[in-house]
Structures are given as C-alpha cells and as structure tokens.
Design an enzyme around this catalytic site. Structure first.
Site, PDB file in Angstrom:
ATOM      1  N   TYR A 123      -7.415  14.635 -12.958  1.00  0.00           N
ATOM      2  CA  TYR A 123      -7.980  15.946 -13.111  1.00  0.00           C
ATOM      3  C   TYR A 123      -6.802  16.873 -13.073  1.00  0.00           C
ATOM      4  O   TYR A 123      -5.775  16.938 -12.252  1.00  0.00           O
ATOM      5  CB  TYR A 123      -8.729  16.085 -11.889  1.00  0.00           C
ATOM      6  N   PHE A 178     -12.638  25.404 -17.245  1.00  0.00           N
ATOM      7  CA  PHE A 178     -11.561  24.706 -17.313  1.00  0.00           C
ATOM      8  C   PHE A 178     -11.076  23.429 -16.722  1.00  0.00           C
ATOM      9  O   PHE A 178     -10.868  23.578 -15.651  1.00  0.00           O
ATOM     10  CB  PHE A 178     -10.405  25.726 -17.675  1.00  0.00           C
ATOM     11  N   GLU A 179     -11.294  22.174 -17.517  1.00  0.00           N
ATOM     12  CA  GLU A 179     -10.947  21.114 -16.812  1.00  0.00           C
ATOM     13  C   GLU A 179     -10.539  20.015 -17.756  1.00  0.00           C
ATOM     14  O   GLU A 179     -11.075  20.202 -19.018  1.00  0.00           O
ATOM     15  CB  GLU A 179     -11.726  20.683 -15.980  1.00  0.00           C
ATOM     16  N   ILE A 180      -9.360  19.540 -17.505  1.00  0.00           N
ATOM     17  CA  ILE A 180      -8.920  18.181 -18.303  1.00  0.00           C
ATOM     18  C   ILE A 180      -8.905  16.942 -17.387  1.00  0.00           C
ATOM     19  O   ILE A 180      -8.170  17.005 -16.256  1.00  0.00           O
ATOM     20  CB  ILE A 180      -7.337  18.490 -18.892  1.00  0.00           C
TER      21      ILE A 180
END
Length: 391
Positions: free
Chosen positions: A233, A290-292
């Site tokens: 994450y 916002f997250e990858i």
C-alpha cells in the site's frame, strides 16, 4: 467583597465570551476550522515541522531523458509492465472534474507509461462522459457499472436506526452526515471495488478522484517499484479522522483482533495508529483519495475476514465509517509496516491539502509546480510525525 466592573469591562468580557463560544461551536461543527485552530496545529506552526529521511525511489526506476530534456519514448525503454490499472469512481455529473484529473495524470505520468484506465459508476455512463474521457486518454479505457448488491444499503441494516444516526449527524453539522450515497461509496470502496468483474484481471490499482492535481512529473513506474520491493500500500497524505464519524470503529477493530489473532501481522503499523499499543485509536489514517495498492491484499482471507467483521457491525450506516480509516487500519494491522510506502516523489493535491516532495532533489527532478510551504506534511493535523516514528 463584590467585584465591580465598568461598562467597558463588561463589554470586553461579553465580546470574549461570544468569541470563545463561537470558536467552540465552529471547532465542533466545522472540521477544517477545528484543524486549523487546534492547539496541535498552533504548536506545530510555532515549533516547525519535523522531516525524517524519506524512502526514496532509486534512480534506476526513472525514465531517462533525451538530450533535448524530454522523456524518451517509453516503448523503447519499458521492457516490463506491472499488471495494473488506474481506477476512478465517478458519476456522469463529474465529467468536467474527471477530465481535469485524467488530463493532469496523463500529462504528468501516463503518456509515458500508458496504463489502462477503468471507470466505475453505480449508473450507466453517458455517451458524453465516455467520449470526453476517451478523448484525453492515450491508451485503453473501460467503463463499468457497479453491481447493485455492491453499492446499495443491504436489507439487513436497521433503517430506523440508520436514519436516526443520519439525522443526529445533520443536527451536529457533520460533513456528509445525512448522505446515504456517501455511506454507500465508503462501504463500496472499503470492501467491494476490487471484486468488480472489470478489475479481476488486475493486481495493482492507482485510485484517482475527480478534480485532483499532480504537481510534479512522475517519471518512474510506482507499480514496478512496489512490486520489486514487496510493498502492499502507498500513500502521499496522512491525517486525523473526524472522531464523530467513527465512535465505535476501534472497539469493533479490537474485537476482531481478539477473535482473529492469526491474521495480525508481526511488526505491523500499530505504533502509527495508537499511542498506547492499541488500547485506543489516535485517529491517524492514510487519505485514501490517493492510494496505490495491491488488490490481492484486499482479496486475501485476512482482509476479507476483517471487512466482513466490520460490515456486520453496521457502522458504515449507523455511523459514517469512511474507507480511509478502514483501509488504513486494515493494512496497518494485517501487513508489515515495511510493506506500506510513502511516495514523497509524487506531488499531489486534493483540495484543500497538498503534498509537495521534500526529498533531496525530488522537487527539481519532478519539475514540481507546488512549493514546500504549501505542503500539508507537518501541518498540525497531519499524521506524518506518527508515520515517521515507526520508520
């Protein structure tokens, strides 16, 4: 002895009482005002924010430049690609803001790397939405509708109890307090988006929302960096949650921990989320607009059990549990802390908060339009110091 006050003194005291009263009311009812005027924020501004060393992306991940200074064509450089997509949840009415976000990320990142986009909506996308979005994307784009059972409030929720909770939050002026659709979205983002048929083929996703800004060139592939370094994450902004929206969330989490110790990761991020080894929650979370992340983590038995436990408690509807604290607590407990990554290099803004790179050379290399003074990183309502202390 009776204290006698002059007329002027009485007026001054009255003004002071009015100001204090208004401050108390605004602090409780307006989240951003409370953050800006909190003692924590004032102290931070007086003492200055800290700055721990960032875990920088190695130079070999960056696309090299031609002599002209422009990035070389990616087809001649990228010998491998992650199994990844860029994901946006949007409605037809969001088309203008969605186009802005897409164009910004395409210009700053995806024109070089050409990852496919997936757009999801609880209703069918209009022809206008699909045409305008497709016009600003260099590569593949897919539009999908969310299954009804993944979006709407489930039948087993006590609607009278849920309605009473919404009405109470409206009375308390809590943002989105009366919104059922917002609760549907939070529950969907917490436990269902990665189950959508269009996402089954992918492992990684980058979540993007309408009308966000990317202030720097992103000349590296964050998906490949995370894959190569066993990350799960990634985030750019971390902050405190609004306690009034999640009053029973941590107690529900503690019940899960007690009942499922086998799922709790060794060397997890509890020290970021709690000041007392888990007895209470300090409200820190990663701002999930916002997250990858790795969708296989959300699909895992551990997170599936975690989400099911929270969902059964009904807090998405009886209170206003957000996907940001749910995702943050989930990954913070069920993954090792070294599997969570802070992308300092990605300059990002979701109004009103900005992250601007602070690592050595990152701002100049990214040709960033933001400034360090704008950055929320060590604002008094930021949780970056809590993140730093577990590194």
């Amino acid at each position: 002895m009776v204290l006698k006050l002059t007329t002027n003194a009485r007026y001054i005291l009255l003004v002071v009482f009015v100001i204090v009263g208004l401050h108390s009311i605004l602090s409780f009812t307006h989240e951003d005002y409370g953050r800006a005027t909190s003692l924590r924020n004032i102290a931070s501004q007086l003492t200055g924010g800290g700055s721990a060393n960032v875990d920088a992306v190695p130079a070999e991940y960056f696309v090299p430049l031609e002599e002209s200074g422009a990035p070389s064509h990616p087809d001649t450089l990228l010998t491998r690609r992650a199994n990844a997509t860029i994901l946006m949840l949007a409605r037809n009415g969001d088309v203008g803001d969605a186009v802005k976000s897409v164009r910004r990320l395409e210009d700053r990142f995806n024109r070089k790397f050409r990852y496919p986009w997936v757009f999801l909506n609880e209703e069918p996308f209009s022809d206008e939405f699909k045409t305008r979005i497709s016009n600003v994307i260099n590569g593949e784009v897919t539009f999908g509708q969310i299954p009804r059972e993944h979006w709407y409030q489930p039948d087993w929720i006590d609607e009278e109890k849920a309605k009473a909770g919404r009405e109470k939050m409206v009375q308390d002026n809590i943002i989105y307090g009366g919104s059922l659709s917002y609760r549907n979205m939070c529950r969907f983002n917490s436990g269902f988006f990665y189950r959508h048929p269009l996402l089954q083929q992918y492992k990684w996703y980058w979540r993007v929302e309408p009308d966000v800004h990317f202030h720097c060139d992103i000349d590296f592939d964050p998906f490949l960096y995370m894959e190569d370094h066993n990350k799960t994450y990634a985030f750019t902004i971390t902050m405190y949650e609004y306690l009034a929206t999640i009053p029973t969330l941590w107690d529900t989490v503690k019940d899960f921990i007690k009942e499922n110790p086998q799922y709790i990761a060794p060397d997890n991020a509890m020290g970021y989320m709690s000041e007392d080894n888990g007895a209470s929650y300090n409200l820190c979370h990663f701002w999930s607009n916002f997250e990858i992340a790795d969708m296989d983590f959300w699909r895992s038995p551990a997170y599936s059990a975690f989400f099911a436990h929270l969902d059964r408690a009904g807090g998405f509807y009886y209170e206003r549990w957000g996907d940001a604290p749910v995702h943050s607590i989930g990954v913070g407990l069920l993954a090792r802390k070294d599997q969570i990554h802070f992308f300092d290099e990605i300059g990002y803004e979701h109004n009103p908060y900005v992250h601007c790179p602070r690592g050595e050379g990152a701002w100049a290399r990214g040709r960033c339009a933001c400034t360090a003074e704008q950055s929320f990183d060590y604002n008094g309502y930021s949780c970056m110091k809590q993140w730093d202390r577990i590194q």
